[in-house]
Design a protein around this motif. Structure first.
Motif, short mmCIF file in Angstrom:
data_model
loop_
_atom_site.label_atom_id
_atom_site.label_comp_id
_atom_site.label_asym_id
_atom_site.label_seq_id
_atom_site.Cartn_x
_atom_site.Cartn_y
_atom_site.Cartn_z
N ILE A 128 0.83 -1.20 0.00
CA ILE A 128 0.00 0.00 0.00
C ILE A 128 0.86 1.25 0.00
N GLY A 129 1.95 1.19 0.72
CA GLY A 129 2.83 2.35 0.79
C GLY A 129 3.84 2.19 1.90
N ILE A 130 4.43 3.29 2.29
CA ILE A 130 5.44 3.27 3.34
C ILE A 130 4.78 3.19 4.71
N ASP A 131 3.80 4.05 4.94
CA ASP A 131 3.03 4.02 6.18
C ASP A 131 1.68 4.63 5.87
N GLU A 132 0.86 4.83 6.88
CA GLU A 132 -0.50 5.33 6.65
C GLU A 132 -0.53 6.75 6.10
N ASP A 133 0.55 7.50 6.29
CA ASP A 133 0.60 8.87 5.78
C ASP A 133 1.26 8.96 4.40
N HIS A 134 1.78 7.87 3.91
CA HIS A 134 2.50 7.89 2.64
C HIS A 134 2.15 6.67 1.80
N HIS A 135 0.96 6.71 1.23
CA HIS A 135 0.50 5.64 0.35
C HIS A 135 1.06 5.85 -1.06
N THR A 136 1.39 4.76 -1.73
CA THR A 136 1.97 4.86 -3.07
C THR A 136 1.27 3.97 -4.09
N TYR A 137 0.39 3.08 -3.64
CA TYR A 137 -0.07 2.00 -4.51
C TYR A 137 -0.94 2.44 -5.68
N LEU A 138 -1.76 3.46 -5.50
CA LEU A 138 -2.63 3.86 -6.61
C LEU A 138 -1.84 4.51 -7.73
N GLU A 139 -0.93 5.41 -7.39
CA GLU A 139 -0.10 6.03 -8.42
C GLU A 139 0.83 5.00 -9.05
N ALA A 140 1.38 4.12 -8.24
CA ALA A 140 2.26 3.08 -8.78
C ALA A 140 1.47 2.16 -9.71
N GLY A 141 0.24 1.85 -9.35
CA GLY A 141 -0.59 1.01 -10.22
C GLY A 141 -0.85 1.67 -11.56
N ARG A 142 -1.13 2.98 -11.53
CA ARG A 142 -1.36 3.71 -12.79
C ARG A 142 -0.10 3.68 -13.66
N ILE A 143 1.04 3.96 -13.04
CA ILE A 143 2.30 4.00 -13.79
C ILE A 143 2.62 2.62 -14.37
N ALA A 144 2.46 1.59 -13.56
CA ALA A 144 2.77 0.24 -14.03
C ALA A 144 1.90 -0.13 -15.23
N GLN A 145 0.62 0.21 -15.16
CA GLN A 145 -0.27 -0.07 -16.28
C GLN A 145 0.15 0.71 -17.51
N GLN A 146 0.48 1.98 -17.33
CA GLN A 146 0.92 2.80 -18.46
C GLN A 146 2.18 2.25 -19.12
N GLU A 147 3.07 1.68 -18.33
CA GLU A 147 4.34 1.19 -18.85
C GLU A 147 4.26 -0.21 -19.42
N GLY A 148 3.07 -0.81 -19.37
CA GLY A 148 2.86 -2.07 -20.08
C GLY A 148 3.03 -3.35 -19.30
N VAL A 149 2.88 -3.31 -17.96
CA VAL A 149 2.96 -4.56 -17.21
C VAL A 149 1.76 -5.45 -17.55
N ALA A 150 1.91 -6.74 -17.25
CA ALA A 150 0.86 -7.71 -17.56
C ALA A 150 -0.10 -7.92 -16.39
N ALA A 151 0.30 -7.52 -15.18
CA ALA A 151 -0.55 -7.63 -14.00
C ALA A 151 0.09 -6.86 -12.86
N VAL A 152 -0.72 -6.51 -11.88
CA VAL A 152 -0.26 -5.81 -10.68
C VAL A 152 -0.77 -6.55 -9.46
#
Length: 396
Positions: free
Chosen positions: A166-190
Motif C-alpha cells: 500500500i505504501g510506506i506508512d499510513e501517511d505515505h501511500h503509493t499503490y494507486l499512483e504506482a498502479g497507474r504507472i505500471a499499467q501505463q508502462e505495459g505490465v501484464a498484472a499488478v
C-alpha cells in the motif's frame, strides 16, 4: 504424494473462477505463490506444484545486480525443474540500467517465461537505502525500472508484473499512483500486498485497498495478497475486492496441500484437505528429499528443513521433546528415526492447525534514506544511497 482424507466442507461451493491471464500465459487456477526468501526455492515449488499444478509458482527474490554479475548462488536460484512452466522469476532492483540488463539476461538466455518486479520488501536493510517498498515513493525512479524491464522482456514476448505494498506508512501511500504507472508502462498484472511497509506482517491486511486499486487498474489483472490462510479466505478476497486472482505467501508454510484446496475452491468445490500426522510426516520427508537434490547436500537440506518443522506440526500432539529433536536434525537417517516416533493416525487437529503462520512482527517506523519523504523526486544525494541498495541484499 496423495492425501486421501478430507475435512467436512467448510464453505459452500461456488461457481468456477475464470483462469488468470498474464501475457501469453493462462493460469488455470488464479493463484500465485508469493516469493519468500529462503522458502520458495525449486524444492518447495516442486512440492507445491504436486498439489496445485495449474497455479503460478514464483522464485524467491533475485537481486538484479547479482544476476548481472552471475553470482554462482544466484545462478543456482534461478534454475527451474524441467517441467516447471511458466518459469517465473522475481527480480529486485533499484537501478533501471541494471534491471534492464538482468531482464535481458533472463530472456535472451531463455531462463524465464515471466518476470515479477519486487516493490514490496519491508526489510529495514532494503528500505533504508530506498529499495523495496520505499522505492515507489520516487515515482520517476519507479517508472524507469518498470519501463526498463518491460521494454527488454516484452520485445521477446515475456510478460512483466509488479508486486507492491500500500505504501510506506499510513501517511505515505503509493499503490494507486504506482498502479497507474505500471499499467501505463505495459505490465501484464499488478499484485498488492494490502499492508504498508510499517506494518511489516503485523495487524490485518486492508482488503479494501485491493478493491480501490482494481478501480484504477482496469486494463490488466489485479492480484490480491494478505491474510489468505485458507481457500475460503481466497474466495472471500475475490468476492470482496473484485480482484482477478490471489497471491498466497505465509498461508502455505508447512501446508503445501493448501494449493489443492485453492484449486478446488476456484473450481467451485468446497473440498478441503485434512491430512493425518503420518501423511504430514511423509510430506515433510519428501520436502527434505527435494531440498537435498536442490542443494546437492543432505546436511544442508536437513538444516534448511528445520525452519519448516513448527509449521508442519502446528496443532498436532507431537510433544515438545520430538519437536526439539527435529529442530536439530542433521541427516535423513536421523529424520526418519524421529518421524517414525510420531503417531501416524493422529488426525488433523482442525482449528488448532489453521490461521496465521510465520512471524508477524510488530508495527515499526520504516528505515529510509535521509529526507526521503520530502519529495516524490529523487535528489542526487539520495540517488547515491539508492545505488548501494542492492549491495545490502545478500544471497540472490
Amino acid at each position: 504424494m496423495t492425501i486421501s482424507t478430507a475435512s467436512p466442507p467448510t464453505t459452500a461451493a461456488t461457481a468456477p473462477a475464470p483462469p488468470l491471464r498474464i501475457g501469453p500465459h493462462t493460469i488455470g487456477t488464479p493463484v500465485v505463490l508469493a516469493p519468500m526468501a529462503g522458502i520458495t526455492n525449486r524444492a518447495f515449488r516442486r512440492l507445491c506444484r504436486q498439489w496445485g499444478p495449474d497455479c503460478l509458482y514464483v522464485s524467491e527474490m533475485i537481486t538484479s545486480r547479482a544476476l548481472v554479475e552471475r553470482s554462482p548462488e544466484t545462478m543456482r536460484l534461478i534454475e527451474h525443474d524441467a517441467g516447471e512452466s511458466p518459469r517465473s522469476i522475481q527480480l529486485y532492483g533499484v537501478d533501471p540500467a541494471t534491471v534492464r540488463l538482468a531482464a535481458r539476461l533472463l530472456v535472451t538466455e531463455d531462463r524465464a517465461d515471466h518476470i515479477d518486479l519486487n516493490f514490496g520488501c519491508p526489510v529495514p536493510k532494503v528500505t533504508r537505502k530506498g529499495g523495496g517498498a520505499a522505492l515507489p515513493w520516487k515515482t520517476e525512479l519507479f517508472r524507469g525500472i518498470v519501463s526498463a524491464a518491460v521494454g527488454e522482456a516484452s520485445a521477446r514476448g515475456i510478460p512483466v508484473t509488479v508486486k507492491m505494498r500500500i505504501g510506506i506508512d499510513e501517511d505515505h501511500h503509493t499503490y494507486l499512483e504506482a498502479g497507474r504507472i505500471a499499467q501505463q508502462e505495459g505490465v501484464a498484472a499488478v499484485a498488492l500486498h494490502a499492508r504498508t511497509a510499517s506494518q511489516a506482517y503485523s495487524g490485518q491486511a486492508d482488503w479494501s485497498a485491493i478493491a480501490r486499486l482494481r478501480e484504477v487498474v482496469t486494463q490488466v489483472p489485479v492480484l490480491g495478497n494478505g491474510d489468505i490462510w485458507s481457500a475460503a479466505d481466497a474466495v472471500a478476497m475475490v468476492r470482496a475486492t473484485g480482484c482477478d486472482g490471489v497471491v498466497v505467501g505465509r498461508g502455505c508454510l508447512g501446508r503445501p496441500w493448501l494449493f489443492a484446496d485453492l484449486t478446488a475452491a476456484f473450481a467451485g468445490s468446497a473440498h478441503t484437505t485434512a491430512p493425518t500426522l503420518g501423511e504430514v510426516a511423509r510430506t515433510l520427508r519428501e520436502h527434505t528429499e527435494f531440498l537435498a537434490e536442490f542443494y546437492g547436500d543432505e546436511g544442508r537440506a536437513c538444516r534448511d528443513i528445520r525452519k519448516h518443522i513448527a509449521w508442519y506440526l502446528k496443532g498436532f500432539r507431537a510433544g515438545s521433546q520430538i519437536r526439539h529433536q527435529l529442530a536439530l536434525v542433521d541427516d535423513l537417517a536421523a529424520l526418519d528415526g524421529l518421524l517414525a516416533n510420531l503417531d501416524p493416525d493422529d488426525p488433523w487437529p482442525g482449528d488448532d492447525a489453521e490461521g496465521p503462520r510465520g512471524r508477524a512482527g510488530s508495527p515499526r517506523r520504516v528505515a529510509l534514506p535521509e529526507h526521503w519523504l520530502d519529495s516524490r523526486d529523487l535528489h542526487p544525494d539520495q540517488a547515491a544511497a539508492v545505488a548501494h541498495a542492492e549491495l545490502s541484499v545478500s544471497g540472490g
